[in-house]
Design a protein around this motif. Structure first.
Motif, PDB file in Angstrom:
ATOM      1  N   SER A  70       0.825  -1.210   0.000  1.00  0.00           N
ATOM      2  CA  SER A  70       0.000   0.000   0.000  1.00  0.00           C
ATOM      3  C   SER A  70       0.861   1.264   0.000  1.00  0.00           C
ATOM      4  O   SER A  70       0.437   2.313  -0.473  1.00  0.00           O
ATOM      5  CB  SER A  70      -0.982   0.000   1.173  1.00  0.00           C
ATOM      6  OG  SER A  70      -0.299   0.257   2.375  1.00  0.00           O
ATOM      7  N   PHE A  71       2.094   1.170   0.521  1.00  0.00           N
ATOM      8  CA  PHE A  71       3.011   2.312   0.462  1.00  0.00           C
ATOM      9  C   PHE A  71       3.692   2.428  -0.893  1.00  0.00           C
ATOM     10  O   PHE A  71       4.477   3.341  -1.126  1.00  0.00           O
ATOM     11  CB  PHE A  71       4.083   2.207   1.543  1.00  0.00           C
ATOM     12  CG  PHE A  71       3.602   2.524   2.926  1.00  0.00           C
ATOM     13  CD1 PHE A  71       2.815   3.635   3.171  1.00  0.00           C
ATOM     14  CD2 PHE A  71       3.938   1.710   3.995  1.00  0.00           C
ATOM     15  CE1 PHE A  71       2.366   3.951   4.449  1.00  0.00           C
ATOM     16  CE2 PHE A  71       3.497   1.998   5.285  1.00  0.00           C
ATOM     17  CZ  PHE A  71       2.710   3.116   5.501  1.00  0.00           C
ATOM     18  N   GLY A  72       3.464   1.466  -1.771  1.00  0.00           N
ATOM     19  CA  GLY A  72       4.074   1.519  -3.100  1.00  0.00           C
ATOM     20  C   GLY A  72       5.551   1.183  -3.124  1.00  0.00           C
ATOM     21  O   GLY A  72       6.290   1.592  -4.027  1.00  0.00           O
ATOM     22  N   LEU A  73       6.010   0.410  -2.132  1.00  0.00           N
ATOM     23  CA  LEU A  73       7.436   0.057  -2.095  1.00  0.00           C
ATOM     24  C   LEU A  73       7.820  -0.804  -3.293  1.00  0.00           C
ATOM     25  O   LEU A  73       6.972  -1.504  -3.866  1.00  0.00           O
ATOM     26  CB  LEU A  73       7.765  -0.708  -0.806  1.00  0.00           C
ATOM     27  CG  LEU A  73       7.525   0.005   0.525  1.00  0.00           C
ATOM     28  CD1 LEU A  73       8.003  -0.858   1.682  1.00  0.00           C
ATOM     29  CD2 LEU A  73       8.228   1.363   0.546  1.00  0.00           C
ATOM     30  N   GLY A  74       9.107  -0.774  -3.631  1.00  0.00           N
ATOM     31  CA  GLY A  74       9.604  -1.602  -4.725  1.00  0.00           C
ATOM     32  C   GLY A  74       9.436  -3.078  -4.426  1.00  0.00           C
ATOM     33  O   GLY A  74       9.183  -3.886  -5.320  1.00  0.00           O
ATOM     34  N   GLY A  75       9.578  -3.444  -3.164  1.00  0.00           N
ATOM     35  CA  GLY A  75       9.437  -4.847  -2.794  1.00  0.00           C
ATOM     36  C   GLY A  75       9.838  -5.078  -1.348  1.00  0.00           C
ATOM     37  O   GLY A  75      10.114  -4.134  -0.603  1.00  0.00           O
TER      38      GLY A  75
END
Ligand code: PBG
Length: 348
Positions: A70-75
């Motif tokens: 949900s934070f849009g992290l790369g992974g």
């Protein structure tokens, strides 16, 4: 054109101007968040030297994975604390190993999140080394004499009575990589520093029909004092000696380039430099020489050091967090493994 015609301060007058000419930008996609998965249920145990970082049972790891998405992290990258340890690292490659279970659970509940699997044996070996350990044959008591001579303060780099075997370790690493990929891991990240492991893992994956699983190699991983808190988090401190016979000497930049070059030849899709902040020159040189994606690991000690000063009120958290991450990005790493991933993404 010198001063007074040229005035570099003109473009620094306001945030909109500064932002317009900013050379390096951070986005949440640059960040990879490390998770430490442990047995049990409902467990969320904070690491004493890493405020805000936890040992998580599988169910809690799934929650973190959802948040990371949900934070849009790369992974995210997964490390495991197994129920039991032995001398063949069974927990690393077992079908029902802790990371294998966590991976299946995360993959079932969270779509479109890149899940990386750290491949190393230290967390799963009873002796805490990253490879197979063999007791050396006694040569007229040389080992014990050497030990008597050195006091507790001056421990030898590696116990003279033991050695870490390279080639037998490769087989276990390849087996681990295949097992993780079968469980659903998207990217295999070997961090053991055995020679030839990228080639062995590539071959193992290909033979298992997993030719599409990429390898992110910890290519230039230095024997560093900054891994201290991680060894508490992953319960992976070596029981004797240290890792200097396989991890790199921190003084060597040219050798780091050789490590990277060999890993690329063996089939690495991406490479990593680790730690990050004390090795920014290594990242920059790697960026100059190689064209594949470069990652850097802002390791546990880098995080602990900043957190300690932040908690004392000596440093401003948001500023040093973003400044440290920007410096790693500016040096040339497009991916940063960092315990600040979620906090930094929130700020951006
Ligand atoms: C496993 C491994 C280590 C780290 C990542 N993978 C520890 C070590 O080599 O001792 C360190 C990460 C960190 O300090 O945050 N070999």
């Amino acid at each position: 054109m010198p001063f007074p015609t040229t005035r570099l301060r003109r473009m620094r007058q306001s945030e909109p101007l500064r932002s317009m000419v900013r050379e390096t930008r951070l986005t949440p996609k640059n960040f990879i968040y490390p998770l430490f998965v442990c047995p049990g249920e409902g467990i969320r145990k904070e690491i004493s030297s890493m405020p805000g970082v936890y040992n998580l049972s599988v169910d809690e790891a799934v929650k973190e994975a959802k948040e990371s998405k949900s934070f849009g992290l790369g992974g995210i990258i997964l490390f495991g604390l197994p129920e039991t340890k032995d001398e063949i690292a069974t927990g690393a490659w077992a079908d029902d190993g802790i990371v294998q279970r966590a991976t299946r659970a995360i993959k079932q509940e969270v779509r479109d999140l890149v899940v990386i699997g750290d491949v190393c044996l230290c967390e799963y070996m009873s002796h805490g080394h990253c490879g197979v350990v063999q007791k050396k044959k006694q040569t007229a008591g040389a080992g014990s004499l050497a030990q008597q001579g050195s006091g507790a303060a001056a421990k030898p780099a590696i116990d003279p009575e033991y050695e870490i075997l390279n080639d037998p370790t490769l087989e276990i690493l390849a087996k681990t990589a295949v097992s993780l990929a079968k469980a659903g891991i998207d990217i295999i990240a070997p961090s053991d520093m055995m020679d030839g492991r990228v080639g062995a893992i590539r071959k193992g994956l290909d033979q298992a029909g997993l030719a599409n699983t990429p390898i992110l190699s910890y290519a230039a991983k230095f024997a560093s004092g900054f891994y201290g808190p991680f060894r508490e988090a992953a319960d992976s401190a070596p029981q004797f000696g240290d890792r200097r016979s396989y991890q790199m000497d921190g003084a060597n930049l040219r050798e780091a380039m050789r490590e990277i070059e060999l890993d690329i030849e063996e089939g690495a899709d991406m490479i990593m430099v680790k730690p990050a902040m004390p090795y920014l020159d290594v990242i920059a040189e790697a960026r100059r020489r190689f064209d594949l994606p470069i990652a850097a690991y802002q390791v546990s000690g880098e995080y602990a050091m900043l957190q300690a000063a932040i908690r004392n009120g000596w440093l401003d958290r948001d500023r040093v967090m973003l400044e440290s991450l920007t410096s790693i990005r500016r040096a040339g790493a497009q991916l940063i493994l960092t315990y600040f991933a979620k906090d930094a993404a929130k700020l951006l």
